[in-house]
Motif scaffolding. Sequence first.
Motif, PDB file in Angstrom:
ATOM      1  N   PRO A  49       0.727  -1.195   0.063  1.00 28.54           N
ATOM      2  CA  PRO A  49      -0.168  -0.115   0.232  1.00 28.54           C
ATOM      3  C   PRO A  49       0.815   1.324  -0.179  1.00 28.54           C
ATOM      4  N   VAL A  50       1.923   1.244   0.493  1.00 34.10           N
ATOM      5  CA  VAL A  50       2.800   2.458   0.787  1.00 34.10           C
ATOM      6  C   VAL A  50       3.191   2.784  -0.627  1.00 34.10           C
ATOM      7  N   VAL A  69      -6.981   0.272  -4.592  1.00 36.42           N
ATOM      8  CA  VAL A  69      -5.808  -0.320  -5.186  1.00 36.42           C
ATOM      9  C   VAL A  69      -4.632  -0.711  -4.175  1.00 36.42           C
ATOM     10  N   ALA A  70      -4.648   0.148  -3.375  1.00 37.11           N
ATOM     11  CA  ALA A  70      -3.520  -0.235  -2.166  1.00 37.11           C
ATOM     12  C   ALA A  70      -4.039  -1.383  -1.258  1.00 37.11           C
ATOM     13  N   VAL A  71      -5.596  -1.550  -1.060  1.00 38.99           N
ATOM     14  CA  VAL A  71      -5.858  -2.374  -0.231  1.00 38.99           C
ATOM     15  C   VAL A  71      -5.913  -3.737  -1.174  1.00 38.99           C
ATOM     16  N   ALA A  72      -6.476  -3.431  -2.286  1.00 39.99           N
ATOM     17  CA  ALA A  72      -6.179  -4.897  -3.269  1.00 39.99           C
ATOM     18  C   ALA A  72      -4.889  -5.369  -3.199  1.00 39.99           C
ATOM     19  N   LEU A  73      -3.923  -4.580  -3.432  1.00 38.73           N
ATOM     20  CA  LEU A  73      -2.451  -5.183  -3.471  1.00 38.73           C
ATOM     21  C   LEU A  73      -2.107  -5.988  -1.951  1.00 38.73           C
ATOM     22  N   GLU A  74      -2.450  -5.181  -1.112  1.00 37.69           N
ATOM     23  CA  GLU A  74      -2.473  -5.917   0.190  1.00 37.69           C
ATOM     24  C   GLU A  74      -2.949  -7.189   0.385  1.00 37.69           C
ATOM     25  N   SER A 124     -12.193  -4.211  -9.133  1.00 37.98           N
ATOM     26  CA  SER A 124     -13.293  -3.926 -10.164  1.00 37.98           C
ATOM     27  C   SER A 124     -13.835  -2.592 -10.204  1.00 37.98           C
ATOM     28  N   HIS A 125     -13.417  -1.618  -9.080  1.00 36.75           N
ATOM     29  CA  HIS A 125     -13.871  -0.229  -9.244  1.00 36.75           C
ATOM     30  C   HIS A 125     -12.788   0.633 -10.060  1.00 36.75           C
ATOM     31  N   LEU A 181       0.378   0.326 -10.593  1.00 34.21           N
ATOM     32  CA  LEU A 181      -0.894   0.620 -10.498  1.00 34.21           C
ATOM     33  C   LEU A 181      -1.428   1.704  -9.773  1.00 34.21           C
ATOM     34  N   GLY A 182      -0.305   2.096  -8.714  1.00 30.92           N
ATOM     35  CA  GLY A 182      -0.769   3.134  -8.033  1.00 30.92           C
ATOM     36  C   GLY A 182      -0.613   4.527  -8.983  1.00 30.92           C
TER      37      GLY A 182
END
Lengths: 320, 320
Positions: A49-50, A69-74, A124-125, A181-182
């Motif tokens: 996320p960072v 995106v940050a939450v999804a990657l974590e 998906s958002h 992606l960020g």
Amino acid sequence: MKLKMVYSFLNADLNLIEETLEETVQGESPLLQQASLHLLQAGGKRIRPVFVLLSGKFGDYDIRVIKDVAVALELIHMASLVHDDVIDDADIRRGRPTIKNKWDNRFAMYSGDFIFAKSLELMSHIKNPLAHQILSKTIVELCIGEIEQIKDKYRFEQSLRDYLLRIKRKTALLIATSCQLGAIAAGVDEQVHRKLYRFGYYVGMSYQIIDDILDFTGTEEELGKPAGGDLLQGNITLPVLYAMEDERLRSEIVTVHEQMSQVEIARITDLVKQSGAIDKAFQISDRYLQKALTILEELPNNRSKKTLRDIARYIGKRKN
Amino acid sequence: MKLKMVYSFLNADLNLIEETLEETVQGESPLLQQASLHLLQAGGKRIRPVFVLLSGKFGDYDIRVIKDVAVALELIHMASLVHDDVIDDADIRRGRPTIKNKWDNRFAMYSGDFIFAKSLELMSHIKNPLAHQILSKTIVELCIGEIEQIKDKYRFEQSLRDYLLRIKRKTALLIATSCQLGAIAAGVDEQVHRKLYRFGYYVGMSYQIIDDILDFTGTEEELGKPAGGDLLQGNITLPVLYAMEDERLRSEIVTVHEQMSQVEIARITDLVKQSGAIDKAFQISDRYLQKALTILEELPNNRSKKTLRDIARYIGKRKN
């Protein structure tokens, strides 16, 4: 100094991410929720996320968009940890019993699936198809990496190239993808998000090599698990590959097997530490780090760039 | 008549899907490829791709676009079968040894992950964000369903509602989603793709109930596995729930356990068959089927609609 101090200006957004992580795993299944929260609350560095947030700062940063995106990657990282634990027969992760140990193997598998599915729901958002293309390719590589890791266990004759490909799939690609992606979620130009990807890749390689070194040099307190665990489980990491260049050491290392006693593995771990292998591994890690810092110089100047530089430097010196 | 005859006009496109399925699992890992091909070649009805294609015919049908959705949905189904086999300790699926049995449990888990990841890679070609939102929600439900299924095993006091929710998550949602995404990928209006979703949901419910009935009434040859397997594994299906309404039968059924002999389970299977439970289950299946046919009437007339009607009717009479 703690790593968290380096990016303390992100604290408000990171707290939001922590909340979203918890909210996301609130499902209709109490059992699943309990298992996922158990894993979430065990913490972790939230390094992915960072990277997502910092890369997003190169563009049109909107925390409401980028947090998904940050939450999804974590979550993807976590799901892979849960499945890893099934593979590794790991009973301890970050100092706490693993889901697999607390419940059982089959439940662990589905918890991983669930956490992963939740990450897709968040992703998906994100409307940009490029983000989905990049992420799905990374996940495929991650899966191939997991399988290859099983195949490579206790395979003492493997090459440096096997190792590097394995850690690329295991760690570097997901960090690279976090950076890219960020940036994409913040509408950053292709030229810039590709560079951020390469930065993440180099940092990820360096990060994993240090991780593999720490498994030898760290204390149980620092690691949250006994040292030498990788080798005991048959994971042939960079320090081991270098140590095996010494024929006498090699003949010791190839005797390692799953049932080896803690005393025996500690003795071999010490031998590896006393060899020049750790230093050599550090040098490779440092080479990746230098590449990361070089590519960073090509990016626009901003606070985020400075922070990415500080994180990269921190990673080279970290103790856990 | 075979089901395949009903949609024989799709043969050219279904062959393409078969080829794409095989191509898709050609990865960099020979081990993974071997395992995935093993599963693919074991066949299956490819009912999800058929629903994708037929739904796509309600819009701007382009096989080059829609085939990715069709293959992705089949891969998701397959991935869930692979993970199911880990759960069920199933050694036989479709008359062939399962991946889990042939290799091992942990490898089966990662094969499932890989197949699933490959489906995401294909889906990433679809640009409409709605498709990703719908699919990810379905996958979350699928995962919750898997967990609940573990929890519900040998839980003889469960309700009809528990059962219906379970088969919704296990089967109906993915078939509903196949219909809806096929339509969305072909640019079909919201009103129509929502109806196709509902059609798929009702057909899926009916399909799974029949599946659960066949586990009692089918021969080993028809099923590719011994009859009564669901009950032996503790899966309380609709015929069992109805059979347990009879107190004497209930007292027999609650004695079922994992280690029960084949002779004993066959005796109880016969008792269930001789009760009115099978007929009652058929009635529920038929009720769903009627709902499917009713909603179908609201859709524009075309060849595809006629075929969907034929498939729905076939499902009510199928033997395997």
